[in-house]
Design a protein around this motif. Structure first.
Motif, short mmCIF file in Angstrom:
data_model
loop_
_atom_site.label_atom_id
_atom_site.label_comp_id
_atom_site.label_asym_id
_atom_site.label_seq_id
_atom_site.Cartn_x
_atom_site.Cartn_y
_atom_site.Cartn_z
N GLU A 1 0.93 -1.49 0.14
CA GLU A 1 0.05 -0.10 -0.10
C GLU A 1 0.65 1.46 -0.26
N LEU A 2 2.20 1.68 1.41
CA LEU A 2 2.84 2.52 1.04
C LEU A 2 3.10 2.69 -0.24
N LEU A 3 4.01 1.39 -0.22
CA LEU A 3 5.26 1.19 -1.90
C LEU A 3 4.01 2.01 -2.95
N MET B 1 -1.37 9.03 7.40
CA MET B 1 -0.55 9.80 6.26
C MET B 1 -1.46 10.32 5.10
N LYS B 2 -0.65 11.73 4.93
CA LYS B 2 -0.38 12.70 3.52
C LYS B 2 0.50 12.37 2.94
N ILE B 3 0.76 12.14 1.95
CA ILE B 3 1.71 12.21 1.17
C ILE B 3 1.61 13.34 0.02
N SER B 4 2.55 13.95 -0.37
CA SER B 4 2.41 14.86 -1.47
C SER B 4 3.74 15.64 -2.06
N SER B 5 3.16 15.49 -4.09
CA SER B 5 4.47 15.46 -4.34
C SER B 5 4.41 16.85 -5.30
N THR B 6 5.42 17.70 -5.51
CA THR B 6 5.11 18.51 -6.52
C THR B 6 6.06 18.92 -7.59
N LEU C 1 11.33 4.05 -2.06
CA LEU C 1 11.41 2.81 -2.67
C LEU C 1 12.31 2.17 -3.26
N ASP C 2 13.05 2.12 -3.25
CA ASP C 2 14.36 1.42 -2.51
C ASP C 2 14.24 0.29 -2.03
N VAL C 3 14.11 0.35 -0.89
CA VAL C 3 13.97 -0.15 0.51
C VAL C 3 12.70 -1.45 -0.04
N LEU C 4 11.37 -0.51 -0.14
CA LEU C 4 9.96 -1.28 0.08
C LEU C 4 10.13 -2.18 -1.05
N ASN C 5 11.01 -1.91 -2.50
CA ASN C 5 10.94 -2.48 -3.72
C ASN C 5 12.17 -3.85 -2.86
N ASN C 6 12.73 -3.96 -2.31
CA ASN C 6 13.68 -5.01 -2.10
C ASN C 6 13.10 -5.65 -0.67
N LEU C 7 11.79 -5.22 -0.11
CA LEU C 7 11.44 -5.92 0.75
C LEU C 7 10.65 -7.41 1.05
N CYS D 1 8.61 -8.50 2.95
CA CYS D 1 7.21 -8.37 3.99
C CYS D 1 5.66 -8.40 3.81
N ASP D 2 4.38 -8.47 3.77
CA ASP D 2 3.69 -7.50 4.67
C ASP D 2 3.31 -6.44 4.59
N GLN D 3 3.93 -5.94 5.76
CA GLN D 3 4.07 -5.06 6.74
C GLN D 3 5.57 -4.32 6.93
N VAL D 4 4.98 -3.26 7.12
CA VAL D 4 6.11 -2.61 7.55
C VAL D 4 6.48 -1.50 8.86
N ASN D 5 6.91 -1.79 9.74
CA ASN D 5 7.29 -0.54 10.65
C ASN D 5 7.52 0.30 10.35
N VAL D 6 7.40 1.97 10.92
CA VAL D 6 7.70 3.73 10.26
C VAL D 6 7.96 4.22 12.00
N ALA D 7 9.08 4.48 12.40
CA ALA D 7 9.01 5.27 13.37
C ALA D 7 9.71 6.51 13.22
N LEU D 8 9.42 7.88 13.77
CA LEU D 8 10.22 8.64 13.70
C LEU D 8 9.91 10.01 14.61
N GLY D 9 11.32 10.84 14.71
CA GLY D 9 11.62 11.67 15.65
C GLY D 9 10.60 12.55 15.82
N ASP D 10 11.12 13.53 14.90
CA ASP D 10 10.52 14.95 14.76
C ASP D 10 10.96 15.36 12.84
N SER D 11 10.61 16.42 12.48
CA SER D 11 10.80 16.96 10.82
C SER D 11 12.42 16.69 10.80
#
Length: 368
Positions: free
Chosen positions: A264-266, A292-297, A327-333, A335-345
């Motif tokens: 889904e994320l990929l 989670m909102k993903i945007s590009s311009t 994209l590089d990491v998601l294409n190589n994994l 697994c069905d699910q990935v875990n995303v951990a964040l600090g700040d921006s």
């Protein structure tokens, strides 16, 4: 003198194994050749670029003589690929010319003396050895290879760090913008040792290693690594230098984390990437509770927006990334699910596999 008599495919396989590292243009013309040595029925094929050397053997010799020669690797390979699959192929050496013949087709190639071929000097002793199934070592390389630097002035990044530590074999690669870490547990025990294997060697090994349980033996010396598997021997020089301390780069204790479907994320990132420009591959990610909102311009004021539902109750984080790194990491994994951990921006993100401490991927943020 007849060197070889066999089928096309039997001759083609060892040539394909050794020809991957041969460079057409080299300061030493003989390095565009492969070294063919015949001792009775045993024929060895060897190629090198002075940094990496690959050798393989085949029982396809004709006659009992002992001899050797070198011939242009690409030409010989192209000829064999173009020949019909059926029918025997013979290779004959006479008057410094190698003749390849099948049916009514005949090719005469120039040769250079075997004695002039500069083979890599093998290390006298090895300080560590590890034996793994081919598919395990291939998996290790596949999980991190995409993070290796390409032609970086920090030459120690243009390769993969291999670490033997306790009973773990660890692979790490970084280009300074992202870092991939993967480890496998073995039944062997090692004193801690770190070596940097060059990028070209890793790419070649990914091509040669098979997805099977047959073993590969990896021997490490002070300035060299040797891998032996199937009927292949690969020797490579190591990269000198001090690799960054990856343990300090991998963040710990991030409280803002969520799990999301990899596919889904990929797909969302692939769609958002369409609106990025070649020079600027940035996507903006706004993570808020439940979303989670993903945007590009791009410079033409065009825009893409993707919104995903996530099970998340942490802080709001507005962060930018180079979409290629994600994209590089998601294409190589796989697994069905990935875990995303964040600090700040302004902090790096940590991508991992749920309930699996053997893989970690760190990616630095970018200004959007």
């Amino acid at each position: 003198m007849q060197l070889v008599k066999t089928t096309r495919d039997t001759l083609l396989r060892p040539l394909q194994i050794v020809s991957g590292i041969v460079e057409r243009r080299h300061t030493m013309p003989i390095l565009a050749n492969i070294l063919i040595r015949k001792d009775g029925e045993s024929v060895s094929f060897l190629s090198t670029d002075t940094e990496v050397q690959i050798t393989t053997n085949a029982e396809i010799g004709s006659g009992s003589e002992v001899t050797g020669t070198t011939v242009a690797a690409r030409k010989l390979l192209d000829i064999l690929r173009a020949l019909p699959e059926s029918g025997d192929v013979t290779m004959t050496l006479l008057n410094k010319r190698l003749t390849v013949q099948t049916g009514k087709s005949r090719f005469a190639l120039q040769t250079l003396a075997a004695e002039e071929f500069p083979t890599v000097q093998q290390a006298e002793s090895y300080t560590a050895s590890v034996t793994l199934p081919q598919k395990t070592l291939k998996h290790l390389f596949n999980m991190v290879h995409f993070s290796m630097a390409q032609q970086d002035i920090r030459y120690y990044l243009n390769g993969l760090l291999l670490v033997l530590d306790g009973n773990n074999v660890i692979a790490v690669a970084t280009d300074g913008h992202r870092l991939a870490f993967c480890q496998v547990e073995t039944e062997q025990s090692f004193e801690r040792q770190e070596v940097i294997i060059p990028r070209k060697t890793i790419i070649e090994l990914q091509r040669l290693l098979e997805e099977n349980d047959e073993t590969v033996q990896l021997d490490i010396a002070a300035n060299q690594v040797k891998l032996t598997f199937a009927d292949i021997e690969l020797i490579s020089k190591l990269v000198e230098g001090k690799f960054p301390d990856y343990t300090r780069v991998i963040p710990k204790g991030y409280k803002n984390e969520f799990t999301i479907g990899r596919d889904e994320l990929l797909r969302s990132l692939q769609r958002a990437a369409i609106m990025t420009s070649d020079k600027f591959k940035g996507v903006r990610c706004i993570i808020t509770p439940g979303s989670m909102k993903i945007s590009s311009t791009n410079a033409d004021q065009e825009e893409a927006v993707e919104e995903l539902e996530i099970d998340y109750g942490g802080d709001s984080v507005d962060i930018g990334f180079n979409v290629t790194y994600l994209l590089d990491v998601l294409n190589n994994l796989k697994c069905d699910q990935v875990n995303v951990a964040l600090g700040d921006s302004n902090s790096s993100a940590l991508i991992s596999i749920p309930d699996n401490a053997d893989f970690k991927y760190v990616v630095m943020p970018m200004r959007i």
